[in-house]
Scaffold this motif. Structure first.
Motif, PDB file in Angstrom:
ATOM      1  N   MET A   1       0.793  -1.158   0.046  1.00 36.64           N
ATOM      2  CA  MET A   1      -0.034   0.077   0.053  1.00 36.64           C
ATOM      3  C   MET A   1       0.807   1.075  -0.005  1.00 36.64           C
ATOM      4  SD  MET A   1      -3.188   0.880   2.788  1.00 36.64           S
ATOM      5  CE  MET A   1      -3.774  -0.816   2.579  1.00 36.64           C
ATOM      6  N   LYS A   2       0.533   2.223  -0.980  1.00 38.27           N
ATOM      7  CA  LYS A   2       1.323   3.391  -0.851  1.00 38.27           C
ATOM      8  C   LYS A   2       0.503   4.739  -0.601  1.00 38.27           C
ATOM      9  CE  LYS A   2       4.221   5.820  -4.438  1.00 38.27           C
ATOM     10  NZ  LYS A   2       4.502   5.796  -5.701  1.00 38.27           N
ATOM     11  N   TYR A   3       0.839   5.534   0.348  1.00 39.39           N
ATOM     12  CA  TYR A   3       0.350   6.696   0.697  1.00 39.39           C
ATOM     13  C   TYR A   3       1.110   8.069  -0.095  1.00 39.39           C
ATOM     14  CZ  TYR A   3      -1.568   3.836   4.434  1.00 39.39           C
ATOM     15  OH  TYR A   3      -1.871   2.776   5.013  1.00 39.39           O
ATOM     16  N   GLU A   4       0.002   8.933  -0.621  1.00 36.65           N
ATOM     17  CA  GLU A   4       0.727  10.096  -1.199  1.00 36.65           C
ATOM     18  C   GLU A   4      -0.043  11.404  -0.854  1.00 36.65           C
ATOM     19  OE1 GLU A   4       0.705  10.193  -5.878  1.00 36.65           O
ATOM     20  OE2 GLU A   4       1.830   8.422  -5.453  1.00 36.65           O
ATOM     21  N   TYR A   5       0.366  12.603  -0.772  1.00 34.25           N
ATOM     22  CA  TYR A   5      -0.609  13.612  -0.414  1.00 34.25           C
ATOM     23  C   TYR A   5      -0.752  13.987  -2.158  1.00 34.25           C
ATOM     24  CZ  TYR A   5       0.325  13.689   4.274  1.00 34.25           C
ATOM     25  OH  TYR A   5       0.785  13.262   5.657  1.00 34.25           O
ATOM     26  N   SER A   6      -2.137  14.490  -2.367  1.00 33.28           N
ATOM     27  CA  SER A   6      -2.409  15.039  -3.635  1.00 33.28           C
ATOM     28  C   SER A   6      -2.337  16.375  -3.758  1.00 33.28           C
ATOM     29  CB  SER A   6      -3.714  14.465  -4.141  1.00 33.28           C
ATOM     30  OG  SER A   6      -4.798  15.050  -3.247  1.00 33.28           O
ATOM     31  N   ASN A   7      -2.233  17.027  -2.329  1.00 34.14           N
ATOM     32  CA  ASN A   7      -1.836  18.344  -2.381  1.00 34.14           C
ATOM     33  C   ASN A   7      -0.527  18.745  -1.753  1.00 34.14           C
ATOM     34  OD1 ASN A   7      -2.814  17.798   0.220  1.00 34.14           O
ATOM     35  ND2 ASN A   7      -4.180  19.334   0.390  1.00 34.14           N
ATOM     36  N   MET A   8       0.503  18.169  -2.202  1.00 33.54           N
ATOM     37  CA  MET A   8       1.872  18.358  -1.518  1.00 33.54           C
ATOM     38  C   MET A   8       2.312  19.476  -1.834  1.00 33.54           C
ATOM     39  SD  MET A   8       3.838  14.741  -2.390  1.00 33.54           S
ATOM     40  CE  MET A   8       4.896  15.538  -2.838  1.00 33.54           C
ATOM     41  N   ASN A   9       1.964  20.316  -2.864  1.00 36.09           N
ATOM     42  CA  ASN A   9       2.663  21.517  -3.257  1.00 36.09           C
ATOM     43  C   ASN A   9       1.957  22.920  -2.131  1.00 36.09           C
ATOM     44  OD1 ASN A   9       4.275  20.793  -5.049  1.00 36.09           O
ATOM     45  ND2 ASN A   9       2.927  21.234  -6.766  1.00 36.09           N
ATOM     46  N   GLU A  10       0.819  22.510  -1.647  1.00 39.49           N
ATOM     47  CA  GLU A  10       0.251  23.673  -0.686  1.00 39.49           C
ATOM     48  C   GLU A  10       1.076  23.893   0.437  1.00 39.49           C
ATOM     49  OE1 GLU A  10      -4.132  24.815   0.966  1.00 39.49           O
ATOM     50  OE2 GLU A  10      -3.736  22.909  -0.649  1.00 39.49           O
ATOM     51  N   PRO A  11       1.656  22.763   1.261  1.00 39.34           N
ATOM     52  CA  PRO A  11       2.639  23.231   2.408  1.00 39.34           C
ATOM     53  C   PRO A  11       3.760  23.782   2.033  1.00 39.34           C
ATOM     54  CG  PRO A  11       1.734  21.120   2.661  1.00 39.34           C
ATOM     55  CD  PRO A  11       1.286  21.605   1.294  1.00 39.34           C
ATOM     56  N   ARG A  12       4.408  23.509   0.790  1.00 35.68           N
ATOM     57  CA  ARG A  12       5.556  24.130   0.325  1.00 35.68           C
ATOM     58  C   ARG A  12       5.321  25.746  -0.143  1.00 35.68           C
ATOM     59  NH1 ARG A  12       6.552  19.278  -3.582  1.00 35.68           N
ATOM     60  NH2 ARG A  12       7.638  17.723  -2.149  1.00 35.68           N
ATOM     61  N   GLU A  13       4.077  25.864  -0.612  1.00 33.87           N
ATOM     62  CA  GLU A  13       3.617  27.504  -0.763  1.00 33.87           C
ATOM     63  C   GLU A  13       3.841  28.142   0.579  1.00 33.87           C
ATOM     64  OE1 GLU A  13       0.466  27.317  -3.235  1.00 33.87           O
ATOM     65  OE2 GLU A  13       1.463  26.170  -4.861  1.00 33.87           O
ATOM     66  N   ILE A  14       3.025  27.576   1.161  1.00 32.65           N
ATOM     67  CA  ILE A  14       2.958  28.396   2.711  1.00 32.65           C
ATOM     68  C   ILE A  14       4.308  28.363   3.520  1.00 32.65           C
ATOM     69  CG2 ILE A  14       2.175  27.813   5.027  1.00 32.65           C
ATOM     70  CD1 ILE A  14      -0.350  26.481   3.708  1.00 32.65           C
ATOM     71  N   ALA A  15       5.001  27.419   3.175  1.00 32.91           N
ATOM     72  CA  ALA A  15       6.495  27.628   3.900  1.00 32.91           C
ATOM     73  C   ALA A  15       7.481  28.667   3.157  1.00 32.91           C
ATOM     74  CB  ALA A  15       7.412  26.278   3.678  1.00 32.91           C
ATOM     75  N   THR A  16       7.298  28.892   1.922  1.00 33.10           N
ATOM     76  CA  THR A  16       7.892  29.891   1.095  1.00 33.10           C
ATOM     77  C   THR A  16       7.170  31.245   1.677  1.00 33.10           C
ATOM     78  OG1 THR A  16       8.391  28.333  -0.755  1.00 33.10           O
ATOM     79  CG2 THR A  16       8.339  30.804  -1.446  1.00 33.10           C
ATOM     80  N   THR A  17       5.808  31.551   1.448  1.00 27.91           N
ATOM     81  CA  THR A  17       5.321  32.655   1.954  1.00 27.91           C
ATOM     82  C   THR A  17       5.902  32.888   3.486  1.00 27.91           C
ATOM     83  OG1 THR A  17       3.540  32.279   0.641  1.00 27.91           O
ATOM     84  CG2 THR A  17       3.115  33.842   2.497  1.00 27.91           C
ATOM     85  N   LEU A  18       5.998  31.939   4.163  1.00 29.56           N
ATOM     86  CA  LEU A  18       6.566  32.390   5.725  1.00 29.56           C
ATOM     87  C   LEU A  18       7.935  32.814   5.813  1.00 29.56           C
ATOM     88  CD1 LEU A  18       4.796  29.493   7.840  1.00 29.56           C
ATOM     89  CD2 LEU A  18       4.497  31.996   7.825  1.00 29.56           C
ATOM     90  N   GLU A  19       8.855  32.167   5.028  1.00 34.78           N
ATOM     91  CA  GLU A  19      10.092  32.718   4.951  1.00 34.78           C
ATOM     92  C   GLU A  19      10.375  34.158   4.167  1.00 34.78           C
ATOM     93  OE1 GLU A  19      13.087  31.492   5.451  1.00 34.78           O
ATOM     94  OE2 GLU A  19      11.987  29.981   6.606  1.00 34.78           O
ATOM     95  N   ILE A  20       9.454  34.429   3.277  1.00 33.29           N
ATOM     96  CA  ILE A  20       9.379  35.834   2.636  1.00 33.29           C
ATOM     97  C   ILE A  20       8.925  36.724   3.695  1.00 33.29           C
ATOM     98  CG2 ILE A  20       8.466  37.199   0.965  1.00 33.29           C
ATOM     99  CD1 ILE A  20       8.217  34.837  -0.995  1.00 33.29           C
ATOM    100  N   LEU A  21       7.905  36.289   4.557  1.00 33.58           N
ATOM    101  CA  LEU A  21       7.443  37.334   5.578  1.00 33.58           C
ATOM    102  C   LEU A  21       8.338  37.288   6.718  1.00 33.58           C
ATOM    103  CD1 LEU A  21       3.833  35.922   6.016  1.00 33.58           C
ATOM    104  CD2 LEU A  21       4.582  38.281   5.356  1.00 33.58           C
ATOM    105  N   HIS A  22       9.415  36.353   7.168  1.00 28.77           N
ATOM    106  CA  HIS A  22      10.197  36.383   8.000  1.00 28.77           C
ATOM    107  C   HIS A  22      11.216  37.480   7.572  1.00 28.77           C
ATOM    108  CE1 HIS A  22      14.288  35.111   9.437  1.00 28.77           C
ATOM    109  NE2 HIS A  22      13.591  35.115  10.727  1.00 28.77           N
ATOM    110  N   MET A  23      11.656  37.369   6.430  1.00 27.71           N
ATOM    111  CA  MET A  23      12.646  38.506   5.860  1.00 27.71           C
ATOM    112  C   MET A  23      12.088  39.823   5.974  1.00 27.71           C
ATOM    113  SD  MET A  23      14.735  36.383   2.942  1.00 27.71           S
ATOM    114  CE  MET A  23      13.219  35.895   2.055  1.00 27.71           C
ATOM    115  N   THR A  24      10.811  39.726   5.221  1.00 24.25           N
ATOM    116  CA  THR A  24       9.959  41.403   5.314  1.00 24.25           C
ATOM    117  C   THR A  24      10.182  41.825   6.608  1.00 24.25           C
ATOM    118  OG1 THR A  24       8.563  40.435   3.545  1.00 24.25           O
ATOM    119  CG2 THR A  24       7.897  42.435   4.536  1.00 24.25           C
ATOM    120  N   LEU A  25       9.669  41.238   7.601  1.00 18.44           N
ATOM    121  CA  LEU A  25       9.491  41.479   8.919  1.00 18.44           C
ATOM    122  C   LEU A  25      10.722  42.097   9.528  1.00 18.44           C
ATOM    123  CD1 LEU A  25       7.001  39.312  10.539  1.00 18.44           C
ATOM    124  CD2 LEU A  25       6.646  41.763  10.226  1.00 18.44           C
TER     125      LEU A  25
END
Length: 64
Positions: A1-25
């Motif tokens: 049995m194999k598990y896969e996230y079909s919306n894997m990119n969403e957490p990556r996009e959120i992580a990128t946004t948080l990194e940008i916000l960190h630098m902006t702040l």
């Protein structure tokens, strides 16, 4: 049995946004820029809502 996230990119996009916000702040604090700080806080609020609403979608592949 194999598990896969079909919306894997969403957490990556959120992580990128948080990194940008960190630098902006950091920049806003260094330069004492209230406008940039307020914009970053607004973006942080939107990102917080995205995290709150995130529901992982898991696909299960059953292999014989």
């Amino acid at each position: 049995m194999k598990y896969e996230y079909s919306n894997m990119n969403e957490p990556r996009e959120i992580a990128t946004t948080l990194e940008i916000l960190h630098m902006t702040l950091q920049l806003a604090f260094q330069k004492q820029d209230a406008d940039v700080f307020n914009e970053a806080l607004t973006e942080l609020e939107k990102t917080s809502k995205k995290i709150e609403d995130f529901k992982p979608i898991i696909k299960i592949n059953v292999e014989d």
